[in-house]
Design a protein around this motif. Structure first.
Motif, short mmCIF file in Angstrom:
data_model
loop_
_atom_site.label_atom_id
_atom_site.label_comp_id
_atom_site.label_asym_id
_atom_site.label_seq_id
_atom_site.Cartn_x
_atom_site.Cartn_y
_atom_site.Cartn_z
N PRO A 1 -37.01 7.30 -12.38
CA PRO A 1 -37.68 8.52 -12.82
C PRO A 1 -36.68 9.49 -13.43
N ASP A 2 -37.17 10.35 -14.30
CA ASP A 2 -36.36 11.39 -14.92
C ASP A 2 -36.43 12.63 -14.03
N ASN A 3 -35.27 13.16 -13.66
CA ASN A 3 -35.31 14.37 -12.82
C ASN A 3 -35.96 15.55 -13.53
N ASP A 4 -36.00 15.50 -14.86
CA ASP A 4 -36.68 16.55 -15.63
C ASP A 4 -38.15 16.16 -15.80
N THR A 5 -38.91 16.37 -14.74
CA THR A 5 -40.33 15.99 -14.72
C THR A 5 -41.12 17.20 -14.25
N ALA A 6 -41.53 18.04 -15.20
CA ALA A 6 -42.10 19.34 -14.84
C ALA A 6 -43.40 19.23 -14.05
N ALA A 7 -44.12 18.11 -14.19
CA ALA A 7 -45.37 17.96 -13.43
C ALA A 7 -45.11 17.99 -11.92
N TYR A 8 -43.90 17.61 -11.53
CA TYR A 8 -43.47 17.76 -10.14
C TYR A 8 -42.66 19.05 -10.12
N ARG A 9 -43.29 20.13 -9.68
CA ARG A 9 -42.76 21.47 -9.94
C ARG A 9 -41.39 21.73 -9.34
N SER A 10 -41.10 21.11 -8.21
CA SER A 10 -39.80 21.37 -7.58
C SER A 10 -38.63 20.93 -8.44
N THR A 11 -38.90 20.10 -9.45
CA THR A 11 -37.79 19.63 -10.30
C THR A 11 -37.31 20.73 -11.25
N ILE A 12 -38.17 21.72 -11.52
CA ILE A 12 -37.93 22.62 -12.65
C ILE A 12 -36.58 23.33 -12.55
N LEU A 13 -36.26 23.86 -11.36
CA LEU A 13 -34.99 24.57 -11.20
C LEU A 13 -33.92 23.71 -10.55
N ARG A 14 -34.23 22.46 -10.32
CA ARG A 14 -33.28 21.63 -9.58
C ARG A 14 -32.70 20.49 -10.40
N HIS A 15 -33.29 20.18 -11.54
CA HIS A 15 -32.73 19.05 -12.29
C HIS A 15 -31.56 19.51 -13.15
N PRO A 16 -30.49 18.72 -13.22
CA PRO A 16 -29.39 19.08 -14.11
C PRO A 16 -29.90 19.20 -15.55
N ALA A 17 -29.51 20.28 -16.23
CA ALA A 17 -29.96 20.49 -17.60
C ALA A 17 -29.06 19.74 -18.58
N LYS A 18 -27.81 19.56 -18.18
CA LYS A 18 -26.88 18.85 -19.07
C LYS A 18 -26.98 17.35 -18.82
N ARG A 19 -26.64 16.61 -19.86
CA ARG A 19 -26.70 15.16 -19.77
C ARG A 19 -25.66 14.65 -18.75
N LEU A 20 -26.03 13.62 -17.99
CA LEU A 20 -25.08 13.04 -17.04
C LEU A 20 -23.90 12.46 -17.81
N LEU A 21 -22.71 12.58 -17.23
CA LEU A 21 -21.51 12.04 -17.86
C LEU A 21 -21.28 10.63 -17.32
N LYS A 22 -21.30 9.67 -18.21
CA LYS A 22 -21.10 8.28 -17.78
C LYS A 22 -19.63 8.06 -17.46
N ILE A 23 -19.37 7.56 -16.27
CA ILE A 23 -17.98 7.27 -15.89
C ILE A 23 -17.85 5.80 -15.49
N PRO A 24 -16.66 5.25 -15.66
CA PRO A 24 -16.48 3.87 -15.21
C PRO A 24 -16.58 3.79 -13.69
N GLN A 25 -17.04 2.68 -13.19
CA GLN A 25 -17.10 2.49 -11.74
C GLN A 25 -15.70 2.12 -11.24
N THR A 26 -15.22 2.90 -10.30
CA THR A 26 -13.91 2.65 -9.71
C THR A 26 -14.12 2.21 -8.27
N ILE A 27 -13.05 2.08 -7.54
CA ILE A 27 -13.16 1.67 -6.13
C ILE A 27 -14.13 2.59 -5.37
#
Lengths: 240, 171
Positions: free
Chosen positions: A17-43
């Motif tokens: 699911p996308d955290n930016d899902t306004a139909a579920y109202r609690s997401t509105i002020l809680r979802h990160p507005a900026k795009r997630l930063l993809k990082i390599p998987q480390t240990i």
């Protein structure tokens, strides 16, 4: 290359699911507005916590509390935890919590006008076996109203928490029940755009799990992220 | 087979809570004990009072005495607190060395899938060459740096959205 160093695959498109899902109202002020930063998987992402049954004792029958039976329809929930390649995820901890048969959680903040059951705490913990199989006994949770929108009701559900082999395989989900008319109205369930993916959250009634004269059985299989087939070739590959 | 869909941990996850899990040293771990504390704020700067914060650290390596994993609830002011061991540097991609860090996960009502970030330690010499920190725009790196507010007490606030938004990772 040691398998423990092989990165986990990205989530398949549409399965989450996308955290930016306004139909579920609690997401509105809680979802990160900026795009997630993809990082390599480390240990840190490839390894993860281990929980032993000795230190974290399982509680596989939550329909009984100090010898007293909870009220409600007794159920058995069973299934397998596997990775995307179908390999079992053995000896992993599965945490569960849920409302009682009346649709009320044993939780201070749940003020729904439905009775508490002194014999139902709604919390349990089991471990998968060598084949990735788990099983627990509970009662069927009730549905309950919530404040998301006018006349909103959550479908019957059991919460699941799993860890799997690495930090990157952490999963929190909810198991639903077949035929629930509330599913098509529930913004949490509907937040996953891919219908096939969300419908896998609906358990199946299973006569082979059902115990005659005692409890109905439901099957709920869980899939955690699998490993990449080959090392990543985007510049983040490990060179050993 | 495809990965099972995530669903929110919801407002009643505290049924899972065992307050002792916020102390990663409870099984007798020895080392440099630190407190990691902070607050979780929403997009209007209001404290999130029903969040679950989890930490995982690969250093020091987990063993019988040290789980490497902790879970804490935020309180009525959105505050969480862990007692743990200070991590050391870790191997990174290629020949890189990672600066000491702790993975931090926030799970809450309103998050359909948990969010992942990291806690680094302000002033650590290794931060400058950390391969993950170096992927973060310089003006946002501060959101990942805990400050030592008193001896052995490190503070990292988490802002879900808006000004000073924490850098969250796709892992």
């Amino acid at each position: 290359m040691n398998v423990e160093e092989t990165p986990f695959r990205p989530y398949a498109s549409g399965t989450q699911p996308d955290n930016d899902t306004a139909a579920y109202r609690s997401t509105i002020l809680r979802h990160p507005a900026k795009r997630l930063l993809k990082i390599p998987q480390t240990i840190t992402e490839l390894s993860g916590p281990r929980f032993s049954e000795q230190k974290f004792p399982p509680t596989d029958n939550i329909a009984v509390n100090h010898g007293k039976e909870a009220l409600g329809e007794r159920i058995i929930v069973a299934g397998h935890v596997r990775d995307e390649d179908g390999r079992p995820v053995p000896h992993t901890m599965v945490e569960i919590w849920q409302a009682n048969a009346a649709g009320r959680y044993n939780h201070d903040r749940d003020q729904h006008d439905a009775p508490l059951d002194p014999d139902f705490k709604g919390i349990g913990r089991v471990f998968t076996d060598d084949e990735g199989a788990y099983r627990f006994i509970s009662i069927k949770p009730g549905s309950y109203p919530w404040g998301n929108h006018e006349n909103a009701w959550r479908p019957n559900h059991i919460h699941f928490s799993l860890f799997g082999p690495g930090h990157a395989t952490r999963l929190i989900t909810q198991m639903y029940f077949p035929g629930d008319p509330l599913l098509t109205l529930d913004p949490i369930f509907l937040a996953t755009a891919d219908a096939e993916a969300r419908n896998r959250l609906v358990s199946r009634f299973d006569l082979s799990i059902t115990q005659p004269n005692w409890a109905l059985g439901y099957r709920f299989d869980i899939v955690l992220r699998g490993r990449q087939a080959t090392p990543m070739e985007d510049g983040h590959a490990h060179h050993h | 087979m495809r990965t099972t869909t995530s669903q929110t941990i919801g407002p009643y996850w505290h049924l899972l809570e065992d307050k002792s899990w916020a102390d990663l040293t409870r099984f007798g771990a020895a080392g440099e004990v630190i407190t990691l504390e902070g607050h979780v704020y929403d997009g209007e700067g209001a404290p999130m009072t029903d969040a679950c914060v989890e930490i995982w650290q690969a250093s020091p390596a987990a063993d019988e005495n040290f789980t490497g994993f902790g879970r804490a609830a935020t309180d009525s002011s959105g505050r969480f607190e862990f007692k743990t061991l200070k991590p050391g540097p870790l191997p990174g991609p290629g020949n890189a060395l990672q600066a000491p860090h702790i993975a931090v996960t926030v799970l809450a009502r309103g998050l359909l899938i948990h969010v992942n970030t990291r806690c680094y330690f302000e002033g650590a010499a290794e931060n400058e060459n950390d391969p993950i920190l170096n992927l973060v725009a310089p003006e946002r790196r501060g959101t990942l740096l805990a400050r030592e507010v008193s001896a052995g007490v490190w503070r990292l606030d988490i802002r879900m959205q808006g000004e000073g938004e924490t850098v969250f990772f796709e892992i």
